[in-house]
Design a protein around this motif. Structure first.
Motif, mmCIF file in Angstrom:
data_model
loop_
_atom_site.group_PDB
_atom_site.id
_atom_site.type_symbol
_atom_site.label_atom_id
_atom_site.label_comp_id
_atom_site.label_asym_id
_atom_site.label_seq_id
_atom_site.Cartn_x
_atom_site.Cartn_y
_atom_site.Cartn_z
ATOM 1 N N HIS A 29 0.832 -1.205 0.000
ATOM 2 C CA HIS A 29 0.000 0.000 0.000
ATOM 3 C C HIS A 29 0.865 1.253 0.000
ATOM 4 O O HIS A 29 1.802 1.371 0.794
ATOM 5 C CB HIS A 29 -0.919 0.013 1.221
ATOM 6 C CG HIS A 29 -1.944 -1.064 1.205
ATOM 7 N ND1 HIS A 29 -2.701 -1.372 2.296
ATOM 8 C CD2 HIS A 29 -2.350 -1.908 0.227
ATOM 9 C CE1 HIS A 29 -3.529 -2.358 2.007
ATOM 10 N NE2 HIS A 29 -3.323 -2.705 0.747
ATOM 11 N N GLU A 33 -2.838 5.134 -0.108
ATOM 12 C CA GLU A 33 -3.701 4.000 0.220
ATOM 13 C C GLU A 33 -3.751 3.753 1.731
ATOM 14 O O GLU A 33 -4.782 3.310 2.257
ATOM 15 C CB GLU A 33 -3.226 2.752 -0.521
ATOM 16 C CG GLU A 33 -3.452 2.842 -2.017
ATOM 17 C CD GLU A 33 -2.729 1.753 -2.803
ATOM 18 O OE1 GLU A 33 -3.219 1.403 -3.899
ATOM 19 O OE2 GLU A 33 -1.667 1.262 -2.328
ATOM 20 N N GLN A 36 -6.346 6.123 2.952
ATOM 21 C CA GLN A 36 -7.650 5.593 2.559
ATOM 22 C C GLN A 36 -8.067 4.428 3.449
ATOM 23 O O GLN A 36 -9.208 4.344 3.910
ATOM 24 C CB GLN A 36 -7.588 5.144 1.093
ATOM 25 C CG GLN A 36 -8.891 4.599 0.543
ATOM 26 C CD GLN A 36 -9.935 5.684 0.428
ATOM 27 O OE1 GLN A 36 -9.784 6.596 -0.375
ATOM 28 N NE2 GLN A 36 -10.964 5.609 1.227
ATOM 29 N N HIS A 37 -7.131 3.531 3.693
ATOM 30 C CA HIS A 37 -7.418 2.362 4.522
ATOM 31 C C HIS A 37 -7.740 2.776 5.960
ATOM 32 O O HIS A 37 -8.622 2.197 6.608
ATOM 33 C CB HIS A 37 -6.225 1.408 4.493
ATOM 34 C CG HIS A 37 -6.474 0.090 5.133
ATOM 35 N ND1 HIS A 37 -7.581 -0.693 4.860
ATOM 36 C CD2 HIS A 37 -5.762 -0.597 6.060
ATOM 37 C CE1 HIS A 37 -7.532 -1.800 5.587
ATOM 38 N NE2 HIS A 37 -6.444 -1.761 6.330
#
Length: 197
Positions: A29, A33, A36-37
């Motif tokens: 990631h 990301e 986002q996660h």
């Protein structure tokens, strides 16, 4: 961008705001990301993400030779009233995203800070105690600029200064070094699923 909504004055004054940052990948990631996660993991822990800024790119500090940070600010809703318990949730999400605490200001896969908890003011009793609002919020372009995107009427709970006043006090270098990075952060919150505006 329906996820990035300007917050009205009253909402800005009673809201809970967190800052997100990352400058290291985790597994496969990217830092983007990871942010986002983190929003998704918060939603899974009964923390609703109501609005989120764009990601902003900022040079690493104090060592600009390290990878630059991606930063964002989100307004969240949470049923609890104990900010220390909320910080525990934020630390759980950091750990789930590969955060390993080492030396101060080291590169990290995820950093979550509680910026403002319903305008409460809280002085730390010990060095590790939670302070509210975040003690360095007024000095950080990478927090204030994304925060202004979603809460243009936010005021510092300690000084009462509006966010534009705080930003005007930042150095020109700090302001120009903090730039939108492109992309939009989303989270699958209950409010957004219902199509609220």
């Amino acid at each position: 961008m329906p996820f990035q909504q300007s917050i009205r004055l009253n909402e800005a004054q009673r809201g809970i705001f967190i800052a997100l940052g990352a400058n290291r990948p985790y597994r496969r990631h990217t830092p983007f990301e990871n942010l986002q996660h983190a929003l998704q993991l918060l939603s899974e822990r009964e923390v609703s993400v109501l609005s989120c800024s764009r990601p902003w790119r900022t040079p690493a500090w104090p060592d600009p030779s390290q990878p630059p940070f991606l930063n964002a600010v989100a307004q969240i809703a949470w049923e609890g009233e104990d900010p220390t318990a909320l910080m525990q949730i934020l630390h759980e999400v950091e750990t789930a995203c590969g955060r390993v605490r080492s030396v101060r200001n080291a590169p990290r896969t995820l950093d979550l800070d509680l910026i403002d908890f319903k305008t409460r003011v809280r002085a730390p009793k010990t060095g590790n105690d939670l302070a509210l609002p975040h003690p360095r919020v007024n000095d950080r372009a990478f927090v204030l600029l994304p925060l202004r995107e979603i809460a243009p009427h936010w005021r510092c709970p300690v000084s009462g200064d509006f966010i534009d006043t705080l930003i005007s006090r930042l150095s020109w270098t700090d302001r120009k070094d903090c730039r939108p990075a492109g992309g939009v952060l989303h989270a699958a919150t209950h409010r957004l699923k219902r199509g609220a505006t």
